[in-house]
Design a protein around this motif. Sequence first.
Motif, mmCIF file in Angstrom:
data_model
loop_
_atom_site.group_PDB
_atom_site.id
_atom_site.type_symbol
_atom_site.label_atom_id
_atom_site.label_comp_id
_atom_site.label_asym_id
_atom_site.label_seq_id
_atom_site.Cartn_x
_atom_site.Cartn_y
_atom_site.Cartn_z
ATOM 1 N N VAL A 47 0.854 -1.182 0.000
ATOM 2 C CA VAL A 47 0.000 0.000 0.000
ATOM 3 C C VAL A 47 0.892 1.234 0.000
ATOM 4 O O VAL A 47 1.922 1.262 0.665
ATOM 5 C CB VAL A 47 -0.917 0.027 1.249
ATOM 6 C CG1 VAL A 47 -1.838 1.221 1.222
ATOM 7 C CG2 VAL A 47 -1.717 -1.256 1.367
ATOM 8 N N ALA A 48 0.486 2.249 -0.759
ATOM 9 C CA ALA A 48 1.199 3.524 -0.773
ATOM 10 C C ALA A 48 0.173 4.646 -0.695
ATOM 11 O O ALA A 48 -0.885 4.570 -1.321
ATOM 12 C CB ALA A 48 2.042 3.669 -2.032
ATOM 13 N N LEU A 49 0.483 5.668 0.096
ATOM 14 C CA LEU A 49 -0.409 6.808 0.248
ATOM 15 C C LEU A 49 0.265 8.047 -0.335
ATOM 16 O O LEU A 49 1.387 8.381 0.039
ATOM 17 C CB LEU A 49 -0.732 7.040 1.727
ATOM 18 C CG LEU A 49 -1.626 8.233 2.034
ATOM 19 C CD1 LEU A 49 -3.009 8.071 1.398
ATOM 20 C CD2 LEU A 49 -1.757 8.432 3.539
ATOM 21 N N TYR A 50 -0.437 8.685 -1.255
ATOM 22 C CA TYR A 50 0.039 9.913 -1.889
ATOM 23 C C TYR A 50 -0.875 11.054 -1.463
ATOM 24 O O TYR A 50 -2.090 10.893 -1.394
ATOM 25 C CB TYR A 50 -0.001 9.794 -3.412
ATOM 26 C CG TYR A 50 0.917 8.726 -3.943
ATOM 27 C CD1 TYR A 50 2.220 9.027 -4.305
ATOM 28 C CD2 TYR A 50 0.484 7.409 -4.071
ATOM 29 C CE1 TYR A 50 3.063 8.044 -4.783
ATOM 30 C CE2 TYR A 50 1.319 6.423 -4.542
ATOM 31 C CZ TYR A 50 2.617 6.746 -4.902
ATOM 32 O OH TYR A 50 3.447 5.771 -5.365
ATOM 33 N N GLY A 51 -0.262 12.197 -1.187
ATOM 34 C CA GLY A 51 -1.035 13.374 -0.799
ATOM 35 C C GLY A 51 -0.545 14.582 -1.559
ATOM 36 O O GLY A 51 0.438 14.511 -2.304
ATOM 37 N N PRO A 52 -1.219 15.708 -1.384
ATOM 38 C CA PRO A 52 -0.808 16.923 -2.080
ATOM 39 C C PRO A 52 0.640 17.289 -1.746
ATOM 40 O O PRO A 52 1.061 17.215 -0.601
ATOM 41 C CB PRO A 52 -1.763 17.987 -1.544
ATOM 42 C CG PRO A 52 -2.921 17.228 -0.988
ATOM 43 C CD PRO A 52 -2.372 15.921 -0.516
ATOM 44 N N ALA A 53 1.386 17.647 -2.773
ATOM 45 C CA ALA A 53 2.781 18.059 -2.582
ATOM 46 C C ALA A 53 2.813 19.434 -1.919
ATOM 47 O O ALA A 53 1.864 20.217 -2.052
ATOM 48 C CB ALA A 53 3.496 18.109 -3.924
ATOM 49 N N PRO A 54 3.895 19.746 -1.212
ATOM 50 C CA PRO A 54 4.025 21.079 -0.615
ATOM 51 C C PRO A 54 3.988 22.169 -1.692
ATOM 52 O O PRO A 54 4.365 21.924 -2.848
ATOM 53 C CB PRO A 54 5.404 21.045 0.059
ATOM 54 C CG PRO A 54 5.763 19.608 0.162
ATOM 55 C CD PRO A 54 5.033 18.887 -0.922
ATOM 56 N N PHE A 80 -2.681 3.167 7.323
ATOM 57 C CA PHE A 80 -3.062 4.143 6.299
ATOM 58 C C PHE A 80 -4.490 4.633 6.525
ATOM 59 O O PHE A 80 -4.776 5.815 6.373
ATOM 60 C CB PHE A 80 -2.917 3.543 4.899
ATOM 61 C CG PHE A 80 -1.495 3.261 4.545
ATOM 62 C CD1 PHE A 80 -0.645 4.273 4.157
ATOM 63 C CD2 PHE A 80 -0.994 1.974 4.627
ATOM 64 C CE1 PHE A 80 0.680 4.022 3.850
ATOM 65 C CE2 PHE A 80 0.322 1.708 4.316
ATOM 66 C CZ PHE A 80 1.164 2.740 3.935
ATOM 67 N N ASP A 81 -5.381 3.722 6.891
ATOM 68 C CA ASP A 81 -6.761 4.106 7.180
ATOM 69 C C ASP A 81 -6.810 5.072 8.359
ATOM 70 O O ASP A 81 -7.548 6.049 8.334
ATOM 71 C CB ASP A 81 -7.612 2.870 7.454
ATOM 72 C CG ASP A 81 -7.805 2.005 6.218
ATOM 73 O OD1 ASP A 81 -7.637 2.524 5.086
ATOM 74 O OD2 ASP A 81 -8.098 0.807 6.379
ATOM 75 N N ALA A 82 -5.999 4.821 9.387
ATOM 76 C CA ALA A 82 -5.950 5.714 10.548
ATOM 77 C C ALA A 82 -5.421 7.091 10.145
ATOM 78 O O ALA A 82 -5.936 8.120 10.600
ATOM 79 C CB ALA A 82 -5.073 5.106 11.641
ATOM 80 N N ARG A 83 -4.416 7.118 9.298
ATOM 81 C CA ARG A 83 -3.867 8.406 8.854
ATOM 82 C C ARG A 83 -4.907 9.187 8.060
ATOM 83 O O ARG A 83 -5.050 10.400 8.222
ATOM 84 C CB ARG A 83 -2.623 8.175 8.004
ATOM 85 C CG ARG A 83 -2.116 9.449 7.357
ATOM 86 C CD ARG A 83 -0.670 9.616 7.474
ATOM 87 N NE ARG A 83 -0.260 10.925 7.005
ATOM 88 C CZ ARG A 83 0.910 11.167 6.510
ATOM 89 N NH1 ARG A 83 1.808 10.195 6.425
ATOM 90 N NH2 ARG A 83 1.243 12.369 6.120
ATOM 91 N N LEU A 84 -5.662 8.492 7.212
ATOM 92 C CA LEU A 84 -6.698 9.171 6.431
ATOM 93 C C LEU A 84 -7.828 9.681 7.324
ATOM 94 O O LEU A 84 -8.373 10.758 7.076
ATOM 95 C CB LEU A 84 -7.229 8.252 5.337
ATOM 96 C CG LEU A 84 -6.263 8.050 4.167
ATOM 97 C CD1 LEU A 84 -6.755 6.942 3.259
ATOM 98 C CD2 LEU A 84 -6.067 9.353 3.407
#
Length: 115
Positions: A47-54, A80-84
């Motif tokens: 699993v990999a989580l991607y988010g908005p770049a700075p 990952f679910d906890a982080r989301l």
Amino acid sequence: MRVTTDLWVSALVRRVFGAGGFAAVVKRGATEAGAVFVLSRGRLGEVALYGPAPQTSYDSAKPDERFFTLLDSGDDAAAFDARLEKEKRFDPDIWVIEIEAGTAPVDELLSVKAE
């Protein structure tokens, strides 16, 4: 003029399906400008989580392009679910898209910037 998040997410989902993968909108956020998080699941459990770049990652020549950064990767889906969930509490307008990329690597589907 920046493309709405709703339209951008629809295009991402189509690109994923076009590459033989699967995509689902797990959480719909703000139509106009919600932040997008992409959870990429591999066929072997990774699993990999991607988010908005700075903001410093954005190119002044392409101010409307969306860039992402790899936030974390591993095989503990619960983390990952906890982080989301934490991100959703901080900003209820986020979008969460879950993909299984198929034949195209994730960095061909998203504009990923190294930190």
